[in-house]
Write a protein that holds these residues in place. Structure first.
Motif, PDB file in Angstrom:
ATOM      1  N   LYS A  65       0.837  -1.209   0.000  1.00  0.00           N
ATOM      2  CA  LYS A  65       0.000   0.000   0.000  1.00  0.00           C
ATOM      3  C   LYS A  65       0.869   1.255   0.000  1.00  0.00           C
ATOM      4  O   LYS A  65       0.605   2.206  -0.743  1.00  0.00           O
ATOM      5  N   LEU A  83       1.160   4.101  -3.062  1.00  0.00           N
ATOM      6  CA  LEU A  83       0.906   5.522  -2.843  1.00  0.00           C
ATOM      7  C   LEU A  83       2.092   6.376  -3.281  1.00  0.00           C
ATOM      8  O   LEU A  83       1.918   7.404  -3.939  1.00  0.00           O
ATOM      9  N   ASN A 113       2.559   8.858  -6.968  1.00  0.00           N
ATOM     10  CA  ASN A 113       2.692  10.306  -6.735  1.00  0.00           C
ATOM     11  C   ASN A 113       4.166  10.713  -6.756  1.00  0.00           C
ATOM     12  O   ASN A 113       4.669  11.310  -5.801  1.00  0.00           O
ATOM     13  N   LEU A 165       4.223  13.317   0.343  1.00  0.00           N
ATOM     14  CA  LEU A 165       2.991  12.817   0.950  1.00  0.00           C
ATOM     15  C   LEU A 165       3.128  12.935   2.466  1.00  0.00           C
ATOM     16  O   LEU A 165       4.072  12.420   3.057  1.00  0.00           O
ATOM     17  N   MET A 189      -1.660  11.702   6.149  1.00  0.00           N
ATOM     18  CA  MET A 189      -2.394  11.191   4.993  1.00  0.00           C
ATOM     19  C   MET A 189      -1.997   9.745   4.722  1.00  0.00           C
ATOM     20  O   MET A 189      -2.857   8.908   4.445  1.00  0.00           O
ATOM     21  N   LEU A 190      -0.700   9.459   4.786  1.00  0.00           N
ATOM     22  CA  LEU A 190      -0.236   8.090   4.551  1.00  0.00           C
ATOM     23  C   LEU A 190      -0.833   7.125   5.573  1.00  0.00           C
ATOM     24  O   LEU A 190      -1.305   6.046   5.214  1.00  0.00           O
ATOM     25  N   ASP A 239      -3.627   7.471   7.261  1.00  0.00           N
ATOM     26  CA  ASP A 239      -5.065   7.327   6.977  1.00  0.00           C
ATOM     27  C   ASP A 239      -5.319   6.410   5.789  1.00  0.00           C
ATOM     28  O   ASP A 239      -6.273   5.637   5.787  1.00  0.00           O
ATOM     29  N   ARG A 240      -4.480   6.489   4.760  1.00  0.00           N
ATOM     30  CA  ARG A 240      -4.690   5.706   3.541  1.00  0.00           C
ATOM     31  C   ARG A 240      -4.194   4.269   3.662  1.00  0.00           C
ATOM     32  O   ARG A 240      -4.723   3.382   3.007  1.00  0.00           O
ATOM     33  N   ILE A 241      -3.186   4.038   4.489  1.00  0.00           N
ATOM     34  CA  ILE A 241      -2.627   2.684   4.620  1.00  0.00           C
ATOM     35  C   ILE A 241      -3.401   1.868   5.644  1.00  0.00           C
ATOM     36  O   ILE A 241      -3.735   0.712   5.408  1.00  0.00           O
ATOM     37  N   THR A 291      -6.588   1.939   6.827  1.00  0.00           N
ATOM     38  CA  THR A 291      -7.950   2.442   6.663  1.00  0.00           C
ATOM     39  C   THR A 291      -8.920   1.920   7.711  1.00  0.00           C
ATOM     40  O   THR A 291      -9.917   2.561   8.000  1.00  0.00           O
ATOM     41  N   ALA A 341      -6.935   3.796  11.552  1.00  0.00           N
ATOM     42  CA  ALA A 341      -5.843   4.766  11.555  1.00  0.00           C
ATOM     43  C   ALA A 341      -5.811   5.581  12.845  1.00  0.00           C
ATOM     44  O   ALA A 341      -4.755   6.042  13.257  1.00  0.00           O
TER      45      ALA A 341
END
Length: 89
Positions: free
Chosen positions: A18, A22, A26, A31, A35-36, A38-40, A42, A45
């Motif tokens: 993941k 990301l 990008n 990053l 944010m990382l 929250d996105r990894i 999910t 977090a």
């Protein structure tokens, strides 16, 4: 998914996959750590320690970088996050 470093196949955890996705999607964009996370992570977090991201980055560097202590692909932007400096995979 299969990942290779040169001719050698490397095994990445789901979390490392993941993070790599990301970063690679990008290139050249910093990053942010929040944010990382929250996105990894999910599914929880809010309960993930920021150290978990640092450990995941270190493990990914250990697997991808020629010299993990002096990374060329995954750069740290101090106080902000990480940026992918390599080619798109």
């Amino acid at each position: 998914m299969k990942f290779k470093k040169g001719d050698a196949e490397i095994e990445l955890s789901k979390t490392e996959q993941k993070l790599l996705k990301l970063l690679v999607n990008n290139p050249g964009i910093t990053l942010e750590r929040g944010m990382l996370i929250d996105r990894i992570w999910t599914d929880g977090a809010g309960y993930v320690d920021e150290n978990a991201l640092s450990v995941t980055v270190k493990r990914l560097r250990d697997k991808l970088e020629e010299t993990p202590a002096n990374p060329r692909l995954i750069k740290t932007v101090y106080g902000i996050g990480y940026v992918w400096k390599g080619d798109r995979l």
